[in-house]
Scaffold this motif. Structure first.
Motif, short mmCIF file in Angstrom:
data_model
loop_
_atom_site.label_atom_id
_atom_site.label_comp_id
_atom_site.label_asym_id
_atom_site.label_seq_id
_atom_site.Cartn_x
_atom_site.Cartn_y
_atom_site.Cartn_z
N HIS A 151 -5.01 -20.76 6.34
CA HIS A 151 -4.57 -19.96 5.28
C HIS A 151 -5.54 -18.77 5.18
CE1 HIS A 151 -3.48 -19.16 1.19
NE2 HIS A 151 -4.80 -19.01 0.98
N ILE A 152 -4.62 -17.60 5.01
CA ILE A 152 -5.25 -16.42 4.93
C ILE A 152 -4.91 -15.72 3.55
CG2 ILE A 152 -5.61 -14.14 5.95
CD1 ILE A 152 -4.04 -15.17 8.55
N PRO A 153 -5.90 -15.56 2.59
CA PRO A 153 -5.66 -14.93 1.52
C PRO A 153 -5.27 -13.49 1.72
CG PRO A 153 -7.79 -16.32 1.13
CD PRO A 153 -7.30 -16.12 2.71
N LEU A 154 -4.06 -13.31 1.00
CA LEU A 154 -3.74 -11.64 1.07
C LEU A 154 -4.80 -10.56 0.86
CD1 LEU A 154 -1.07 -9.95 2.07
CD2 LEU A 154 -0.49 -10.04 -0.26
N ALA A 155 -5.44 -11.06 -0.36
CA ALA A 155 -6.52 -10.20 -0.77
C ALA A 155 -7.55 -9.98 0.18
CB ALA A 155 -7.03 -10.96 -2.08
N THR A 156 -7.69 -10.65 1.35
CA THR A 156 -8.73 -10.53 2.27
C THR A 156 -8.40 -9.28 3.36
OG1 THR A 156 -8.12 -12.52 3.74
CG2 THR A 156 -9.69 -12.78 2.13
N LEU A 157 -7.02 -9.02 3.16
CA LEU A 157 -6.66 -7.85 4.38
C LEU A 157 -6.97 -6.47 3.72
CD1 LEU A 157 -4.79 -10.40 5.40
CD2 LEU A 157 -3.12 -8.81 5.75
N GLU A 158 -7.19 -5.67 4.74
CA GLU A 158 -7.59 -4.44 4.26
C GLU A 158 -6.65 -3.50 3.36
OE1 GLU A 158 -8.94 -2.22 7.92
OE2 GLU A 158 -9.52 -0.57 6.48
N GLY A 159 -7.52 -3.02 2.27
CA GLY A 159 -6.86 -2.21 1.24
C GLY A 159 -6.20 -3.16 0.23
N ILE A 173 0.88 -1.23 -0.20
CA ILE A 173 -0.05 0.09 -0.16
C ILE A 173 0.96 1.21 -0.18
CG2 ILE A 173 -1.63 1.43 1.35
CD1 ILE A 173 -2.83 -1.46 2.14
N ARG A 174 1.95 1.23 0.86
CA ARG A 174 2.89 2.64 1.09
C ARG A 174 3.36 2.85 -0.45
NH1 ARG A 174 6.50 1.31 4.26
NH2 ARG A 174 5.58 -0.60 5.08
N HIS A 175 3.86 1.59 -1.03
CA HIS A 175 4.79 1.84 -2.26
C HIS A 175 3.90 1.66 -3.55
CE1 HIS A 175 8.48 2.58 0.11
NE2 HIS A 175 7.83 1.30 0.86
N ASP A 176 2.70 1.42 -3.53
CA ASP A 176 1.79 1.37 -4.49
C ASP A 176 2.35 -0.02 -5.44
OD1 ASP A 176 -0.26 1.86 -6.19
OD2 ASP A 176 0.73 3.20 -7.48
N LEU A 177 2.53 -0.99 -4.63
CA LEU A 177 2.98 -2.21 -5.37
C LEU A 177 1.70 -3.36 -5.56
CD1 LEU A 177 5.87 -3.24 -3.23
CD2 LEU A 177 5.84 -1.73 -5.12
N VAL A 178 1.79 -4.03 -6.70
CA VAL A 178 0.67 -5.13 -6.90
C VAL A 178 1.24 -6.44 -6.15
CG1 VAL A 178 1.60 -5.83 -9.11
CG2 VAL A 178 -0.67 -6.47 -8.42
N ALA A 179 0.53 -7.03 -5.49
CA ALA A 179 0.72 -8.58 -4.75
C ALA A 179 0.33 -9.67 -5.62
CB ALA A 179 0.23 -8.54 -3.39
N ILE A 180 1.33 -10.41 -6.12
CA ILE A 180 0.97 -11.65 -6.77
C ILE A 180 1.16 -12.78 -5.84
CG2 ILE A 180 1.14 -13.01 -8.86
CD1 ILE A 180 3.09 -10.25 -9.99
#
Ligand code: GLN
Length: 388
Positions: free
Chosen positions: A210-218, A189-196
Motif C-alpha cells: 500500500h503506497i499512500p499517494l501523499a508520499t509521492l513527490e509533490g 500536479i500538471r493540472h493543479d488538482l487536489v487528490a482525495i
C-alpha cells in the motif's frame, strides 16, 4: 404540499444498505454490506470499556482527541515515512464516510468536475452531487482493472478540480502500483488538482504494497488522505474516520466537520489510539493473513458454483460475473440469490454510472468468519447445481 429538497432527488438510496435489509428479511447470509461478523481485538474493546468507565464520555476536541492524533502521527511516520502534524493536519471524523463528505463539501464548488474511477464505491457519487459538483468517470477494465493514464488525461477540462482514488479498491480489489499512482500524481500536479484518497483498506492486502499517494513527490501538499478504524480494527460501528490534509485545506475541512457532527465518539477515539500504539504491525500482518484465507475460501466457492471471478489483491470484496448462472439482470439476480440460495450480494450496477455496465456482476464481501464463508460457498454451489 411539503416536498423534500430537490438535491435529494439527484441520487438514490444506498443499494448496499438496502441489500442488508433484504438479507435480513430472508434470513440470508449477508455478504452484501462490508462489515465483519467476527469480534474486534480484545485489547481495543477493553480500552473502549475502560474509557467509558473513566468518564471519557463528553465531546472530544472537534478535530479529534489529542492522543489519537498523536498516535496517528506516529503511525504515519512508522508505516509510510510520512511526517504529519496532528495539530494542523489531522481531523478525526464519524467514519471515513463522514470524512469523504466533509472533504468534498469543504473543497468543491458547484460546477467543479471530479474524476472518479469506475467501478466506484457508491458514496462518491452522492458526495459529489451534494456539493453541486459533477463526477466524471474513468473506466477501469476487468479482469485486471489497470489505470490508463491516457484516459485520465482525456477527461480533464478547465473545470476539473479533484481526483478521488480508492486503494486498495472497493469493489475491484485492485491495489494500485507505484507507476499508476505516479500517473495520478503527475496529472494532479500538471493540472493543479487536489487528490482525495480513500485508504480505508490500507492494511487489508494480499499482493503488492500500500503506497499512500501523499508520499509521492509533490503530492503531500495536494493530497487529502482518508482512512479510519472501521476496517483495520473490525469496528465499523464505532465510526472513527481520519483525514490527513495540508494545513491550507484542513481549516475548511474542520469547519465543515464541526458543523456536521461536532466530533467522533470520544471513548472510541481513545480505544483506537490504543490499537494504533499497541497492536500495530504484527496485528496488521495477521489481519491480512486471516483475510487471505477468507478470500481464498470465497473465491473457490464462487468459482465452483459457476461464477467468473479473480482473487482480489486487496480490500475484502469479490466482483463476480454471474452470466453462467442466470440471464436475469444484476438486481433481479441479487434478490433471487438472497431468497433462494440464502446468500445476499450487492448488484453490480450500484458501482457504475451506467447500470448496464454492471448488469452481469454482483459483489460479495468476505469480511466474515470462515464458517460463514464455507456455508455461503456450500449454498452457492447447491444453487449453481440447481440452475445447470
Ligand atoms: N464500505 C462497506 C461496503 O462497501 C460498507 C458501506 C457502508 O454501509 N457504510 O459495503
Amino acid at each position: 404540499m411539503l416536498r423534500p429538497a430537490i438535491r435529494t432527488e439527484t441520487f438514490t438510496e444506498s443499494v448496499i444498505r438496502e441489500m442488508t435489509r433484504v438479507a435480513r428479511e430472508h434470513d440470508a447470509l449477508n455478504l452484501a454490506q462490508g462489515f465483519p461478523d467476527f469480534p474486534a481485538p480484545t485489547r481495543i474493546k477493553e480500552a473502549a470499556c475502560q474509557a467509558v468507565m473513566d468518564d471519557v464520555n463528553q465531546y472530544a476536541i472537534t478535530w479529534g482527541a489529542p492522543e489519537l492524533r498523536s498516535a496517528l502521527e506516529e503511525s504515519y511516520r512508522e508505516l509510510y515515512g510520512m511526517e504529519v502534524e496532528g495539530d494542523r493536519e489531522i481531523t478525526v471524523t464519524c467514519g471515513a464516510t463522514e470524512a469523504m463528505a466533509s472533504v468534498v463539501l469543504a473543497l468543491l464548488n458547484p460546477g467543479d468536475e471530479v474524476i472518479v474511477f469506475e467501478p466506484f464505491y457508491e458514496n462518491y457519487g452522492p458526495d459529489t452531487i451534494l456539493c453541486g459538483a459533477t463526477p466524471v468517470f474513468v473506466p477501469l477494465d476487468p479482469p485486471d482493472y489497470p489505470l490508463h493514464p491516457d484516459r485520465l488525461e482525456a477527461v480533464v477540462t478547465p473545470r476539473t478540480r479533484a481526483v478521488i482514488l480508492n486503494t486498495p479498491n472497493n469493489p475491484t480489489g485492485r491495489v494500485f502500483g507505484r507507476t499508476e499512482l505516479e500517473a495520478v500524481a503527475s496529472l494532479c500536479i500538471r493540472h493543479d488538482l487536489v487528490a482525495i484518497t480513500d485508504e480505508i483498506y490500507e492494511h487489508i492486502l494480499y499482493e503488492g504494497e500500500h503506497i499512500p499517494l501523499a508520499t509521492l513527490e509533490g503530492m503531500r501538499e495536494r493530497t487529502v488522505t482518508v482512512s479510519g478504524a472501521s476496517k483495520t480494527f473490525s469496528v465499523t460501528g464505532w465510526r472513527i474516520g481520519t483525514i490527513v490534509a495540508p494545513p491550507t485545506l484542513t481549516g475548511a475541512i474542520r469547519k465543515v466537520h464541526d458543523f456536521l457532527t461536532v466530533g467522533a465518539p470520544a471513548p472510541f477515539q481513545r480505544a483506537v489510539a490504543v490499537g494504533l500504539r499497541e497492536l500495530g504491525r504484527p496485528y496488521y500482518a495477521s489481519l491480512a493473513e486471516a483475510y487471505r484465507e477468507r478470500r481464498d475460501t470465497l473465491v473457490a466457492g464462487l468459482q465452483a458454483a459457476g461464477f467468473q471471478c479473480t482473487p482480489p489483491q486487496g480490500a475484502y470484496y469479490v466482483l463476480a460475473d454471474f452470466s453462467n448462472l442466470s440471464r436475469q439482470d444484476d438486481r433481479a439476480f441479487s434478490r433471487v440469490l438472497t431468497r433462494e440460495a440464502g446468500v445476499a450480494p450487492v448488484p453490480g450496477s450500484s458501482f457504475f454510472s451506467e447500470g448496464a455496465r454492471g448488469s452481469r456482476l454482483v459483489r460479495f464481501a468476505f469480511c466474515k468468519r470462515l464458517e460463514t464463508l464455507q456455508e455461503a460457498a456450500e449454498r452457492l454451489r447447491r444453487f449453481g447445481g440447481l440452475g445447470s
